[in-house]
Structures are given as structure tokens and as C-alpha cells.
Write a protein that holds these residues in place. Sequence first.
Motif, PDB file in Angstrom:
ATOM      1  N   GLU A 124       0.820  -1.208   0.000  1.00  0.00           N
ATOM      2  CA  GLU A 124       0.000   0.000   0.000  1.00  0.00           C
ATOM      3  C   GLU A 124       0.857   1.264   0.000  1.00  0.00           C
ATOM      4  O   GLU A 124       0.560   2.232  -0.704  1.00  0.00           O
ATOM      5  N   ARG A 125       1.909   1.279   0.813  1.00  0.00           N
ATOM      6  CA  ARG A 125       2.784   2.472   0.840  1.00  0.00           C
ATOM      7  C   ARG A 125       3.477   2.661  -0.498  1.00  0.00           C
ATOM      8  O   ARG A 125       3.657   3.785  -0.960  1.00  0.00           O
TER       9      ARG A 125
ATOM     10  N   THR B  96      -0.521   5.005  -0.738  1.00  0.00           N
ATOM     11  CA  THR B  96      -1.444   5.161   0.383  1.00  0.00           C
ATOM     12  C   THR B  96      -0.703   5.819   1.547  1.00  0.00           C
ATOM     13  O   THR B  96       0.408   5.413   1.889  1.00  0.00           O
ATOM     14  N   SER B  97      -1.300   6.831   2.145  1.00  0.00           N
ATOM     15  CA  SER B  97      -0.618   7.569   3.218  1.00  0.00           C
ATOM     16  C   SER B  97      -0.535   6.724   4.484  1.00  0.00           C
ATOM     17  O   SER B  97      -1.356   5.821   4.719  1.00  0.00           O
TER      18      SER B  97
ATOM     19  N   ALA C 296      -1.156   7.778   7.466  1.00  0.00           N
ATOM     20  CA  ALA C 296      -2.314   8.095   8.301  1.00  0.00           C
ATOM     21  C   ALA C 296      -3.523   7.240   7.905  1.00  0.00           C
ATOM     22  O   ALA C 296      -4.242   6.711   8.762  1.00  0.00           O
ATOM     23  N   GLU C 297      -3.735   7.103   6.599  1.00  0.00           N
ATOM     24  CA  GLU C 297      -4.861   6.301   6.108  1.00  0.00           C
ATOM     25  C   GLU C 297      -4.691   4.836   6.500  1.00  0.00           C
ATOM     26  O   GLU C 297      -5.634   4.168   6.923  1.00  0.00           O
ATOM     27  N   LEU C 298      -3.476   4.326   6.352  1.00  0.00           N
ATOM     28  CA  LEU C 298      -3.211   2.932   6.711  1.00  0.00           C
ATOM     29  C   LEU C 298      -3.378   2.704   8.211  1.00  0.00           C
ATOM     30  O   LEU C 298      -3.920   1.680   8.639  1.00  0.00           O
TER      31      LEU C 298
ATOM     32  N   ASP D 162      -5.292   4.287  10.248  1.00  0.00           N
ATOM     33  CA  ASP D 162      -6.718   4.289  10.556  1.00  0.00           C
ATOM     34  C   ASP D 162      -7.366   2.962  10.148  1.00  0.00           C
ATOM     35  O   ASP D 162      -8.174   2.392  10.886  1.00  0.00           O
ATOM     36  N   ARG D 163      -6.990   2.461   8.986  1.00  0.00           N
ATOM     37  CA  ARG D 163      -7.578   1.228   8.481  1.00  0.00           C
ATOM     38  C   ARG D 163      -7.163   0.014   9.314  1.00  0.00           C
ATOM     39  O   ARG D 163      -7.963  -0.881   9.567  1.00  0.00           O
TER      40      ARG D 163
END
Length: 325
Positions: A280-281, A285-286, A288-290, A292-293
Amino acid sequence: MEKSQKKTPKFASYEEEANYISMSLMNSEHYCFQFFFQNVDGEYSFAPIMHFVIDCMRYSYGIEVSESDFATVMYEKLWDEGKWTPLKTVSGKYSFFTWLYTVAFHTMVNYLESLGYIKIRRERTPHNTVITLNQFSPESCKCIIDDVMPAGKTHDLLVDIYVEKKTDVQIMNDLHVDTDGYKKIRKQAEIKFKDKVLRSNSPYEDYVLTDKNGRKVCVSTEDQNGACEQIADYTNDNLFGDVFGVNLSNAEVEQVRESFIKDFIEQRGWKKVYKTVFLERRNGTSSAELADRLGCRISGIYNYYSRANEMFYESFREWYWRYAS
């Protein structure tokens, strides 16, 4: 009316300062994140050291290191899986940041060497190196000279030059020597200093010495002329190009690289969280988003991603030299 700038805490001794920073890093995740990944006014920060060492990497090795990667590597180094082992070596004799300069420099050099971006090909000697003390504060120079050189004339001369900042004329008058005599005495003193640093495996080696002609360095390349390419992350596209076909363009390599990487890590049985964060990185994908997920802190994402990069390149280099070369 303008807001007054918040001032960094002051302490009566280096030991108190070191204890404050060390305890804050170990006991507060918020402080730790702020220290490594932000530069908050009025708070201690890794940023000045990071910028200095990044400049050193650029000057000495021709490699561009991104701030986020450097901060992550250093955080993981000091964190040491929650044990904070390196912090136990802080003596309090000098400033915490004098210690941190040395650790940061060695950590980044070792990390880039482990990934294959730096390869030192010649041994340093007092005659092929130059002292770089002039770029540091008199306080730092005094600490280093006192630590490296025993008391005596050589020590005192180096203090006059790099700490007291005396002119050549002042030193010649103090020593009652002419220009040629002073050049000879200074050269001998600096050779003794460099010899001490090199022979004792001093932690200051990369801190106070640089090579006269620049070290021979191997970094990743993409063009046929073999020119060094500055890198902003740790992706070695040349190796991928060799795997997929040496005559492929960068665009053609990109088309197949990500599917190869996904299959590659799948075959190595990574834990799901490492696979997710790594892929994802890489896809943008940020953190912060990861976080949170996945239900974890942002600093945890930095740790997962740093460790995943390390695992990938260690496995890939081993696979490459065994099967693709």
C-alpha cells in the motif's frame, strides 16, 4: 501583537538534558513522533541533525536520502523493538545531540551499505583524508579533541586552531616559529589527530574526516553510461531491469515490476500486516490512512514499512545473486 516564540527547555548539565530527551522518547509516543517526524517550535527535534547528515550523504556519496526514510530508519534504530538499547550508551559527558550526530551518521551509512548503494573500495589513511572540524561549533570541537587526543602540545595546538579560532599569525607568535615552521607543526598535529581517529575505530571517523578525492561509490544506475543516480527512496531499478530484460525501457520495467514484487513477497510467507503496509505504501497510500484502516498508530506504520523494506531487499538481493546473475 506578535506571538513570542516558544523556547527549547534549558538544563543545568548535559546529563540532565540527555535524561530528559531519553525518558521522553521512551515514555511518550507523541513526543517520539514529534521528535523524529516533525520540527515543532520550542521543542527538541531530530530535524537539524537529519538535514546535516543528508547533506553529508549527498556530498560524500552522491546519494540523496529522503527525510521520511531517514527519520524512519533512525526511529527504528533507537526504538530497537521497544528496548531503546542505543539510548543506554548516552553518557551525559557531552550534549545529547553530539552523541546523536555520530549515531545518525553511522546508522545511515550502514543502512545504505546494507542495501548495496554504498561500497567503500579503499582504506582511509591520515594522508588521504581531510579534517572537517571547521564546520562544527567550538563547543563540539572541544569535546571531540578532548576525547580523541591526550593532553599535550598537539592537543593544545588543535584547540588553538579549531576551538579558540586563533589566526596563523597569533599561533606563530605564541610558538615563536616562522611560516614554514608553523606549517610543519600544524601538519604533524593534524596527522596525529587523524591517525588517532582511524586507529581507534573512533565513532567520530565519519563525523570529523572526509576523503580528499571522494570515496569510490557504487549506487543504483539506469543509464548505459553508468552515471550515479541520486535516489529518493530505496528502489534499485537497475536490478529489476536485469531480471526482466536488460534492454527494456524504464516504462516497460514498471509494467511488470509490481506484480513481480507482490508474487515475490507472497512466496516468502510474510505476515499480512507487513504485506499490506509494504504494498500500500508503495502504491501511495498515506501512513495516516493505513493507520486508521489497520487500527494502529502512525509510528507503527513507519516501523512496519521500514522493516518490510529491509526484509524485501535482503531477500531480493539473495535471490538475485543466486538465480538472476
